[in-house]
Design a protein around this motif. Structure first.
Motif, PDB file in Angstrom:
ATOM      1  N   UNK A  67       6.611 -14.595   4.125  1.00  0.00           N
ATOM      2  CA  UNK A  67       7.915 -13.918   4.159  1.00  0.00           C
ATOM      3  C   UNK A  67       8.029 -12.906   5.294  1.00  0.00           C
ATOM      4  N   UNK A  68       6.907 -12.370   5.753  1.00  0.00           N
ATOM      5  CA  UNK A  68       6.917 -11.455   6.886  1.00  0.00           C
ATOM      6  C   UNK A  68       6.272 -12.164   8.071  1.00  0.00           C
ATOM      7  N   UNK A  69       6.968 -12.258   9.212  1.00  0.00           N
ATOM      8  CA  UNK A  69       6.363 -12.903  10.383  1.00  0.00           C
ATOM      9  C   UNK A  69       4.989 -12.313  10.693  1.00  0.00           C
ATOM     10  N   UNK A  70       4.002 -13.160  10.965  1.00  0.00           N
ATOM     11  CA  UNK A  70       2.646 -12.661  11.227  1.00  0.00           C
ATOM     12  C   UNK A  70       2.589 -11.564  12.278  1.00  0.00           C
ATOM     13  N   UNK A  71       3.458 -11.633  13.285  1.00  0.00           N
ATOM     14  CA  UNK A  71       3.432 -10.631  14.354  1.00  0.00           C
ATOM     15  C   UNK A  71       3.843  -9.250  13.863  1.00  0.00           C
ATOM     16  N   UNK A  72       4.514  -9.181  12.722  1.00  0.00           N
ATOM     17  CA  UNK A  72       4.962  -7.908  12.178  1.00  0.00           C
ATOM     18  C   UNK A  72       4.026  -7.362  11.106  1.00  0.00           C
ATOM     19  N   UNK A  73       3.065  -8.163  10.679  1.00  0.00           N
ATOM     20  CA  UNK A  73       2.147  -7.731   9.632  1.00  0.00           C
ATOM     21  C   UNK A  73       1.082  -6.808  10.228  1.00  0.00           C
ATOM     22  N   UNK A  98      -2.284  -7.391   1.518  1.00  0.00           N
ATOM     23  CA  UNK A  98      -1.655  -8.063   2.654  1.00  0.00           C
ATOM     24  C   UNK A  98      -1.182  -9.463   2.305  1.00  0.00           C
ATOM     25  N   UNK A  99      -1.812 -10.087   1.318  1.00  0.00           N
ATOM     26  CA  UNK A  99      -1.429 -11.438   0.933  1.00  0.00           C
ATOM     27  C   UNK A  99      -0.001 -11.533   0.436  1.00  0.00           C
ATOM     28  N   UNK A 100       0.537 -10.425  -0.027  1.00  0.00           N
ATOM     29  CA  UNK A 100       1.907 -10.431  -0.556  1.00  0.00           C
ATOM     30  C   UNK A 100       2.929 -10.679   0.546  1.00  0.00           C
ATOM     31  N   UNK A 101       2.538 -10.417   1.785  1.00  0.00           N
ATOM     32  CA  UNK A 101       3.470 -10.605   2.903  1.00  0.00           C
ATOM     33  C   UNK A 101       3.474 -12.036   3.424  1.00  0.00           C
ATOM     34  N   UNK A 160      -2.312  -5.018   9.537  1.00  0.00           N
ATOM     35  CA  UNK A 160      -3.439  -5.155   8.624  1.00  0.00           C
ATOM     36  C   UNK A 160      -4.117  -3.822   8.322  1.00  0.00           C
ATOM     37  N   UNK A 161      -4.080  -2.910   9.277  1.00  0.00           N
ATOM     38  CA  UNK A 161      -4.759  -1.623   9.142  1.00  0.00           C
ATOM     39  C   UNK A 161      -3.747  -0.503   9.368  1.00  0.00           C
ATOM     40  N   UNK A 162      -3.459   0.271   8.325  1.00  0.00           N
ATOM     41  CA  UNK A 162      -2.459   1.322   8.431  1.00  0.00           C
ATOM     42  C   UNK A 162      -2.841   2.348   9.498  1.00  0.00           C
ATOM     43  N   UNK A 163      -4.122   2.555   9.702  1.00  0.00           N
ATOM     44  CA  UNK A 163      -4.582   3.528  10.695  1.00  0.00           C
ATOM     45  C   UNK A 163      -4.211   3.116  12.115  1.00  0.00           C
ATOM     46  N   UNK A 164      -3.841   1.850  12.301  1.00  0.00           N
ATOM     47  CA  UNK A 164      -3.499   1.348  13.631  1.00  0.00           C
ATOM     48  C   UNK A 164      -1.999   1.363  13.894  1.00  0.00           C
ATOM     49  N   UNK A 216       4.654  -0.525   2.458  1.00  0.00           N
ATOM     50  CA  UNK A 216       4.903  -0.946   1.085  1.00  0.00           C
ATOM     51  C   UNK A 216       5.812  -2.160   1.079  1.00  0.00           C
ATOM     52  N   UNK A 217       5.417  -3.177   0.315  1.00  0.00           N
ATOM     53  CA  UNK A 217       6.201  -4.419   0.303  1.00  0.00           C
ATOM     54  C   UNK A 217       6.469  -4.892  -1.122  1.00  0.00           C
ATOM     55  N   UNK A 218       6.852  -3.921  -1.962  1.00  0.00           N
ATOM     56  CA  UNK A 218       7.347  -4.274  -3.288  1.00  0.00           C
ATOM     57  C   UNK A 218       8.822  -4.611  -3.193  1.00  0.00           C
ATOM     58  N   UNK A 219       9.544  -4.463  -4.300  1.00  0.00           N
ATOM     59  CA  UNK A 219      10.958  -4.841  -4.303  1.00  0.00           C
ATOM     60  C   UNK A 219      11.757  -4.052  -3.274  1.00  0.00           C
ATOM     61  N   UNK A 220      11.532  -2.750  -3.206  1.00  0.00           N
ATOM     62  CA  UNK A 220      12.274  -1.920  -2.267  1.00  0.00           C
ATOM     63  C   UNK A 220      11.887  -2.229  -0.828  1.00  0.00           C
ATOM     64  N   UNK A 221      10.600  -2.369  -0.582  1.00  0.00           N
ATOM     65  CA  UNK A 221      10.137  -2.702   0.762  1.00  0.00           C
ATOM     66  C   UNK A 221      10.679  -4.039   1.241  1.00  0.00           C
ATOM     67  N   UNK A 222      10.691  -5.029   0.353  1.00  0.00           N
ATOM     68  CA  UNK A 222      11.225  -6.345   0.705  1.00  0.00           C
ATOM     69  C   UNK A 222      12.699  -6.258   1.079  1.00  0.00           C
TER      70      UNK A 222
END
Length: 284
Positions: free
Chosen positions: A51-57, A45-48, A59-63, A14-20
């Motif tokens: 602001x979030x380094x690509x290496x930390x994003x 995913x576009x919300x990240x 894409x698939x929660x199952x992974x 989650x990357x809303x206000x709290x997640x950020x």
């Protein structure tokens, strides 16, 4: 001071206000505390981006298992817990930021079964619930007879569903719901988390006997007000032990989460990283 186990790998869902806010804290303060951010997942995913380094994003929660987290923090929506909570527990401890999800008995049962099967803990953030430890201790001692939690704010701060979404205030202040917390959570999943935390803090009462009250108040444009009222059984004089706390939490207009709650959640994250991985549901 770093935590005993270094590093503790943390994933944020989650990357809303709290997640950020949590991501920012982990990147700036995490290393000195022995905490390493290993992924951030968001449904959009576009919300990240930027602001979030690509290496930390992620894409698939199952992974998420590929990132080998020790703790996964959910700050998205109760549906994430209902849909993916049990699977997350296969890989890591889980800090639930949307405890209203546990009002669904099947979800609570699934989390408990997965927790015991995989040996991972389910932590529940206390959020805006003041006095959570005192409520738990009183409940464990058999001294809690009633518990009532009221939350009031401006209608713009509500994210309501079902019948509550169609209700309209007829005056400056209106009670939208008053009754068992279990009945409120499905229609106010993002505005009932404090009440859900109270139900989990007092298992002798639980979701069916802890009373939740949701109030729309047009005067509270930048404030969330939480009142907690509890009582014990009558004593020798016939009078009951009672406590009433009143918490005014500054909030941006229309915000679901108050400012102080953001700080409290960070402390919950750090705190549960210091606790053992004990199966079951624990307030943190």
């Amino acid at each position: 001071m770093a935590l005993d186990r270094v590093p503790r790998k943390v994933g944020i869902v989650g990357y809303g206000r709290l997640g950020q806010s949590l991501v920012s804290h982990l990147l700036t303060q995490g290393p000195e505390l022995g905490l390493e951010l290993v992924f951030v997942w968001n449904r959009d995913a576009g919300r990240m981006a930027g602001s979030v380094p690509p290496s930390l994003q992620l894409q698939n929660l199952a992974a998420l298992g590929e990132r080998h987290p020790d703790l996964v923090v959910e700050v998205a929506h109760p549906k994430i817990i209902q849909e993916s909570g049990a699977e997350i527990l296969r890989y890591a401890n889980l800090l639930v930021g949307s405890p209203s999800a546990l009002a669904d008995q099947a979800t609570e049962r699934q989390l408990l079964e997965a927790s015991h099967h995989w040996g991972h803990a389910v932590f529940v953030a206390r959020g805006a619930l003041w006095g959570a430890e005192d409520i738990s201790r009183l409940d464990e001692a058999g001294g809690l007879q009633s518990l009532r939690v009221s939350m009031a704010t401006h209608p713009d701060g509500f994210r309501l569903e079902g019948p509550l979404a169609t209700m309209r205030s007829t005056g400056p202040r209106a009670v939208l719901y008053e009754g068992p917390v279990r009945g409120l959570c499905p229609d106010a999943p993002r505005n009932s988390n404090t009440m859900a935390a109270a139900a989990l803090a007092a298992p002798s009462l639980g979701f069916d006997r802890v009373i939740g009250v949701l109030v729309a108040d047009f005067s509270l444009k930048n404030m969330h007000v939480v009142d907690v009222e509890l009582s014990g059984p009558p004593g020798p004089t016939g009078r009951s032990f009672t406590v009433h706390t009143h918490r005014e939490n500054p909030a941006e207009p229309g915000a679901v989460t108050g400012s102080a709650t953001v700080t409290t959640f960070w402390r919950s994250l750090v705190g549960c990283c210091q606790l053992p991985s004990k199966p079951g549901i624990h307030l943190c």
